[in-house]
Design an enzyme around this catalytic site. Structure first.
Site, PDB file in Angstrom:
ATOM      1  N   SER A 143     -67.640  -3.248   5.839  1.00  0.00           N
ATOM      2  CA  SER A 143     -68.747  -4.039   6.365  1.00  0.00           C
ATOM      3  C   SER A 143     -70.023  -3.205   6.458  1.00  0.00           C
ATOM      4  O   SER A 143     -70.503  -2.696   5.473  1.00  0.00           O
ATOM      5  CB  SER A 143     -68.365  -4.656   7.712  1.00  0.00           C
ATOM      6  OG  SER A 143     -69.325  -5.586   8.142  1.00  0.00           O
ATOM      7  N   ASP A 296     -75.892  -6.830   5.100  1.00  0.00           N
ATOM      8  CA  ASP A 296     -75.048  -5.642   5.097  1.00  0.00           C
ATOM      9  C   ASP A 296     -74.223  -5.611   3.804  1.00  0.00           C
ATOM     10  O   ASP A 296     -74.247  -6.561   3.020  1.00  0.00           O
ATOM     11  CB  ASP A 296     -74.190  -5.571   6.353  1.00  0.00           C
ATOM     12  CG  ASP A 296     -73.103  -6.624   6.406  1.00  0.00           C
ATOM     13  OD1 ASP A 296     -73.193  -7.623   5.670  1.00  0.00           O
ATOM     14  OD2 ASP A 296     -72.154  -6.470   7.198  1.00  0.00           O
ATOM     15  N   ASP A 298     -71.146  -6.036   2.762  1.00  0.00           N
ATOM     16  CA  ASP A 298     -70.203  -7.087   2.354  1.00  0.00           C
ATOM     17  C   ASP A 298     -70.767  -8.483   2.583  1.00  0.00           C
ATOM     18  O   ASP A 298     -70.062  -9.483   2.429  1.00  0.00           O
ATOM     19  CB  ASP A 298     -68.853  -6.923   3.052  1.00  0.00           C
ATOM     20  CG  ASP A 298     -68.880  -7.254   4.529  1.00  0.00           C
ATOM     21  OD1 ASP A 298     -69.894  -6.952   5.187  1.00  0.00           O
ATOM     22  OD2 ASP A 298     -67.895  -7.820   5.036  1.00  0.00           O
ATOM     23  N   ASP A 300     -71.738 -10.342   5.107  1.00  0.00           N
ATOM     24  CA  ASP A 300     -71.400 -11.299   6.168  1.00  0.00           C
ATOM     25  C   ASP A 300     -72.466 -11.288   7.270  1.00  0.00           C
ATOM     26  O   ASP A 300     -72.561 -12.239   8.038  1.00  0.00           O
ATOM     27  CB  ASP A 300     -69.999 -11.066   6.738  1.00  0.00           C
ATOM     28  CG  ASP A 300     -69.803  -9.706   7.389  1.00  0.00           C
ATOM     29  OD1 ASP A 300     -70.699  -8.840   7.281  1.00  0.00           O
ATOM     30  OD2 ASP A 300     -68.733  -9.493   7.990  1.00  0.00           O
TER      31      ASP A 300
END
Length: 564
Positions: A143, A296, A298, A300
């Protein structure tokens, strides 16, 4: 025990040569940190430092996790094995290798898998699980963490991260794996056929769904210029594609559009941190942009900066969430599309402002523990019962979900909706900061913030436990000159107020403490589930922005003194 584990790894015939070299170079402290415990699942799966050892993310600990997950799937029968698992990954070191190895471990158990051809966002992995009717999903990502980290997140058949009851079933099987170094992936030709590569066909369906969330697709877009950065991560292609198809005017931060695992052109890939906006703000000033959107790695989470009175103002996750709530609910109401029993979800460490906005529009708010899987769990519940209908879900940590065709935080959705809101309000002569200030005038001024202390290694983990135990066992009577009028302990699911206690219903036990102050403010304390940190959350009620800021500084200083 530590020396025993170390010797087992360094002498094992299956140890990866690169990892063995790392073992041989370790000093005693490094050995302790790498082997004093086994890496665990937290609020967002298994996440940790890349490296050798049982307390690190590496090929062998990932294989151990996959073996446990595979046994969980096989225990659910042949149909679950045939439905299989969708696998996604981000731009980090070893993400591709871990993803492909995950597919091979599953295939060794005769479980089908669908692996993305290249990096994709976490929300698209969730979407793929649902679209392909898989039994589960794996996302290889850390993440928003620094480059030294990687991680592994598991999803259920609804595309939601595993809730504690299901995660426990996997963890019990993972812990039963005695020798992670013995796990091999020597596949038969038939097992190799169980691995399918996926890509554009899922992309197109995902983009269509994201574009379908628009409330005012006809809004004038030519007056708003957007700076967009994916922070070297997976948002690069999907956000650009969605913006282009929807007709938005945007300028990408080119230096941060390469999938660089070292994040070379950003001080941090975390949109919660001010430094992550440095280069994007240079672009914004040069282009005279209206807003900056940052995702960010990834994809999300989404952060935003807004040009307001000539300056760029960074919004917190609570603030951008509040603006989104106001825009979405106001438009649903104006268009006569508000459901009969609408519900919004946020967490116990999310600002009170969002709940007040929802109440203004007749929308109920339900709170969950930190971790979007708990919101996903509630979405699934009401999908079955039809008691309530989802209208929005968000966390203070810069993550939201507009439409639940995905069951995790979805930055491409958030980017599209916030861009639409910026255009809608600019046509009224307002910035997104003006919208937020209007909410403060109407519902009360709040300042939300978060501080944390990082305490790495075995000693750090023990110190964090001490801090939580101290606040639990010696609960403060006042903080920063304000009386504590109530407290909540999610470890025992109790609320304490006026000398009495009351059960906290609908929550799983979690190491979270929350203290309510006499002026309507509150402070929460919890250890991070994914990093060696103890986090402190502040929701401060003030008579003005200046007053709220001053009170926040006093409360933060008081909490800092309490843990010294």
């Amino acid at each position: 025990m530590i020396e025993e584990k170390y010797n087992k790894w360094v002498n094992h015939p299956n140890i990866d040569p690169a990892l063995k070299a790392e073992l041989l170079a370790m000093d005693e402290k490094q050995k302790v940190d790498a082997f004093y415990t086994n890496i665990e699942f937290g609020t967002a799966g298994m996440r940790g430092l890349l490296g050798v050892g049982t307390n690190r993310i590496n090929l062998h600990t990932i294989r151990k996790a996959n073996a446990g997950f595979a046994q969980y799937i096989t225990a659910n029968g042949e149909a679950a094995m045939q439905r299989g698992v969708a696998i996604g990954y981000d731009n980090r070191h070893m993400s591709y290798e871990f993803a492909m190895d995950s597919a091979k471990v599953l295939a060794s158990y005769n479980i089908r898998s669908y692996v993305f051809e290249s990096l994709r966002p976490t929300p698209e992995l969730s979407f793929a699980v649902r679209t392909l009717n898989c039994f589960g999903g794996i996302m290889v990502t850390a993440s928003h963490n620094p480059k030294e980290y990687n991680g592994y997140k598991l999803y259920d058949e609804k595309g939601c991260q595993l809730i504690p009851d299901l995660a426990k079933q996997v963890i019990d099987r993972v812990n039963a794996v005695e020798d992670e170094l013995a796990i091999r992936v020597d596949l038969t030709p038939e097992q190799e056929k169980l691995i399918t590569v996926i890509g554009k066909e899922i992309d197109e369906q995902y983009y269509a769904k994201v574009l379908g969330i628009q409330l005012n697709p006809e809004v004038k877009k030519t007056d708003v210029k957007i700076i967009f950065t994916p922070q070297h991560g997976t948002a690069n292609i999907p956000v650009k594609e969605v913006f282009t198809r929807a007709g938005y005017q945007f300028v990408p931060v080119e230096e941060q559009c390469t999938p660089d695992p070292d994040f070379s052109n950003t001080p941090t890939p975390n949109p919660e941190e001010t430094a992550s906006y440095n280069l994007a703000l240079e672009y914004a000033k040069r282009e005279d942009a209206d807003i900056v959107l940052s995702c960010d790695p990834d994809a999300d989470r989404m952060g935003v900066a807004v040009k307001h009175h000539g300056e760029y103002v960074l919004l917190t996750g609570n603030q951008s969430g509040s603006v989104l709530i106001e825009y979405i609910l106001s438009q649903l109401k104006a268009k006569g599309k508000m459901p009969a029993n609408p519900v919004m979800f946020n967490t116990v460490v999310t600002s009170d402002l969002g709940e007040k906005i929802a109440a203004k529009y007749g929308v109920e708010t339900e709170k969950t523990l930190t971790g979007f899987k708990f919101i996903g769990e509630k979405v699934a519940k009401y999908e079955l019962t039809h008691e309530k209908e989802y209208v929005f879900g968000y966390e203070e940590s810069y993550g939201s979900l507009i439409s639940p065709f995905v069951r995790d935080k979805d930055a491409p959705q958030a980017c599209l909706m916030l861009a639409e809101a910026a255009c809608f309000y600019k046509a009224q002569g307002k910035t997104l900061v003006d919208v937020l200030d209007g909410l403060y005038d109407e519902l009360g001024t709040y300042q939300e913030s978060q501080t944390s202390i990082t305490l790495a290694g075995k000693e750090g983990a023990e110190r964090i436990k001490e801090i939580i135990a101290t606040f639990r066992n010696e609960a403060p009577k006042e903080i920063g000159g304000l009386k504590v009028i109530a407290s909540e302990d999610y470890g025992c699911l109790k609320r304490y107020e006026n000398g009495s206690e009351q059960a906290l219903i609908g929550f799983t036990k979690s190491d979270v403490l929350k203290f309510y102050l006499e002026d309507g403010s509150w402070i929460a304390v919890r250890p991070s589930g994914t990093e060696p940190k103890c986090k402190f959350y502040y929701c401060v009620r003030g008579t003005s922005k200046e007053n709220a800021k001053e009170k926040t500084e006093i409360l933060q200083a008081a909490m800092k003194k309490a843990i010294e």
